[in-house]
Every structure is written in structure tokens, then in C-alpha cells.
Design a protein around this motif. Sequence first.
Motif, PDB file in Angstrom:
ATOM      1  N   GLY A  45       0.821  -1.212   0.000  1.00 32.83           N
ATOM      2  CA  GLY A  45       0.000   0.000   0.000  1.00 32.83           C
ATOM      3  C   GLY A  45       0.847   1.251   0.000  1.00 32.83           C
ATOM      4  N   GLN A  46       1.953   1.244   0.706  1.00 28.20           N
ATOM      5  CA  GLN A  46       2.826   2.416   0.724  1.00 28.20           C
ATOM      6  C   GLN A  46       3.441   2.641  -0.643  1.00 28.20           C
ATOM      7  N   GLY A  47       3.789   1.582  -1.331  1.00 32.09           N
ATOM      8  CA  GLY A  47       4.335   1.719  -2.670  1.00 32.09           C
ATOM      9  C   GLY A  47       3.326   2.323  -3.623  1.00 32.09           C
ATOM     10  N   GLN A  48       2.062   1.926  -3.491  1.00 32.19           N
ATOM     11  CA  GLN A  48       1.015   2.471  -4.342  1.00 32.19           C
ATOM     12  C   GLN A  48       0.740   3.918  -3.989  1.00 32.19           C
ATOM     13  N   LEU A  49       0.823   4.243  -2.725  1.00 32.80           N
ATOM     14  CA  LEU A  49       0.581   5.616  -2.312  1.00 32.80           C
ATOM     15  C   LEU A  49       1.614   6.544  -2.928  1.00 32.80           C
ATOM     16  N   ASP A  50       2.859   6.133  -2.968  1.00 34.04           N
ATOM     17  CA  ASP A  50       3.915   6.968  -3.513  1.00 34.04           C
ATOM     18  C   ASP A  50       3.711   7.222  -4.998  1.00 34.04           C
ATOM     19  N   THR A  51       3.230   6.225  -5.729  1.00 30.14           N
ATOM     20  CA  THR A  51       3.123   6.382  -7.174  1.00 30.14           C
ATOM     21  C   THR A  51       1.739   6.828  -7.624  1.00 30.14           C
ATOM     22  N   GLY A  52       0.700   6.334  -6.996  1.00 27.16           N
ATOM     23  CA  GLY A  52      -0.645   6.582  -7.510  1.00 27.16           C
ATOM     24  C   GLY A  52      -1.370   7.760  -6.908  1.00 27.16           C
ATOM     25  N   ALA A  53      -1.102   8.105  -5.688  1.00 24.67           N
ATOM     26  CA  ALA A  53      -1.885   9.118  -5.007  1.00 24.67           C
ATOM     27  C   ALA A  53      -1.347  10.522  -5.197  1.00 24.67           C
ATOM     28  N   VAL A  54      -0.130  10.668  -5.622  1.00 28.20           N
ATOM     29  CA  VAL A  54       0.480  11.997  -5.723  1.00 28.20           C
ATOM     30  C   VAL A  54      -0.255  12.894  -6.720  1.00 28.20           C
ATOM     31  N   PRO A  55      -0.589  12.432  -7.933  1.00 25.83           N
ATOM     32  CA  PRO A  55      -1.326  13.320  -8.838  1.00 25.83           C
ATOM     33  C   PRO A  55      -2.685  13.741  -8.275  1.00 25.83           C
ATOM     34  N   GLU A  60      -6.051  17.988  -5.743  1.00 28.62           N
ATOM     35  CA  GLU A  60      -6.782  18.484  -4.568  1.00 28.62           C
ATOM     36  C   GLU A  60      -6.152  19.766  -4.036  1.00 28.62           C
ATOM     37  N   PHE A  61      -4.834  19.797  -3.997  1.00 28.38           N
ATOM     38  CA  PHE A  61      -4.136  20.976  -3.499  1.00 28.38           C
ATOM     39  C   PHE A  61      -4.383  22.172  -4.410  1.00 28.38           C
ATOM     40  N   ALA A  62      -4.391  21.954  -5.718  1.00 25.52           N
ATOM     41  CA  ALA A  62      -4.655  23.046  -6.666  1.00 25.52           C
ATOM     42  C   ALA A  62      -6.080  23.571  -6.492  1.00 25.52           C
ATOM     43  N   THR A  63      -7.028  22.661  -6.308  1.00 23.94           N
ATOM     44  CA  THR A  63      -8.416  23.074  -6.087  1.00 23.94           C
ATOM     45  C   THR A  63      -8.535  23.873  -4.795  1.00 23.94           C
TER      46      THR A  63
END
Length: 105
Positions: A45-55, A60-63
Motif C-alpha cells: 500500500g505504501q508503494g502504491q501511495l507513492d506512485t498513484g496518489a500523488v497526482p 486536490e491541493f490546486a483546487t
Amino acid sequence: MPNIAGILALMVPIVALFIPIVAIIVSHNRKMVELRMQHELMMRGQGQLDTGAVPGLRDEFATLRESLTAHAMSLDENMKALGSRLTAIENKVNEKDPQSIRLGE
């Protein structure tokens, strides 16, 4: 020749004592397997978080940034409108009775 009934009578309590011991060992092994599986899932899950959740987080941050800017601009406009209304009220009061307003008292 040994008495079979005596041996069985001796074996029953021994087997009865082994049942909880075996249950404890099996329970411990099951928990260890569960912990290993949870650890593996967490690491995956941590590996997926690093690659998949960043965009998604960037979007969300831009919004959030756009929303904050819009609210700040709205607040600034409201403050300017309140300032102009206050000036208009002060002018009306000064026109009616300029002596009634004493600044600094």
C-alpha cells in the motif's frame, strides 16, 4: 500384561491437557500469519501511495488553492464595500451635524 483400562485412564487426562496447549499454539501461528499478511499489504500500500496518489493530491491541493484565492478576493471585496459604506455613513452624519463627531475622544 499391563491393564488397558489403566493406560486409557491415564491417557485421557494427558490428552485433555494437550488440547488447550495445541489451541494456544494454533492461535499464535494464525495471528503471526495475519500479522505478516497485514505487513505485506501495508508495504504494498505504501508503494502504491507513492506512485498513484500523488497526482490526486496535487489536484486536490490546486483546487484548495483556487478556492482559498477566491475566498480571499471575496473577503477583500467585502472589506472595500464595508469601507465605502462606512465612509458614506460618516459623510451623511457630518453633513447633518458636523459638531457631533469628535475624533480622538
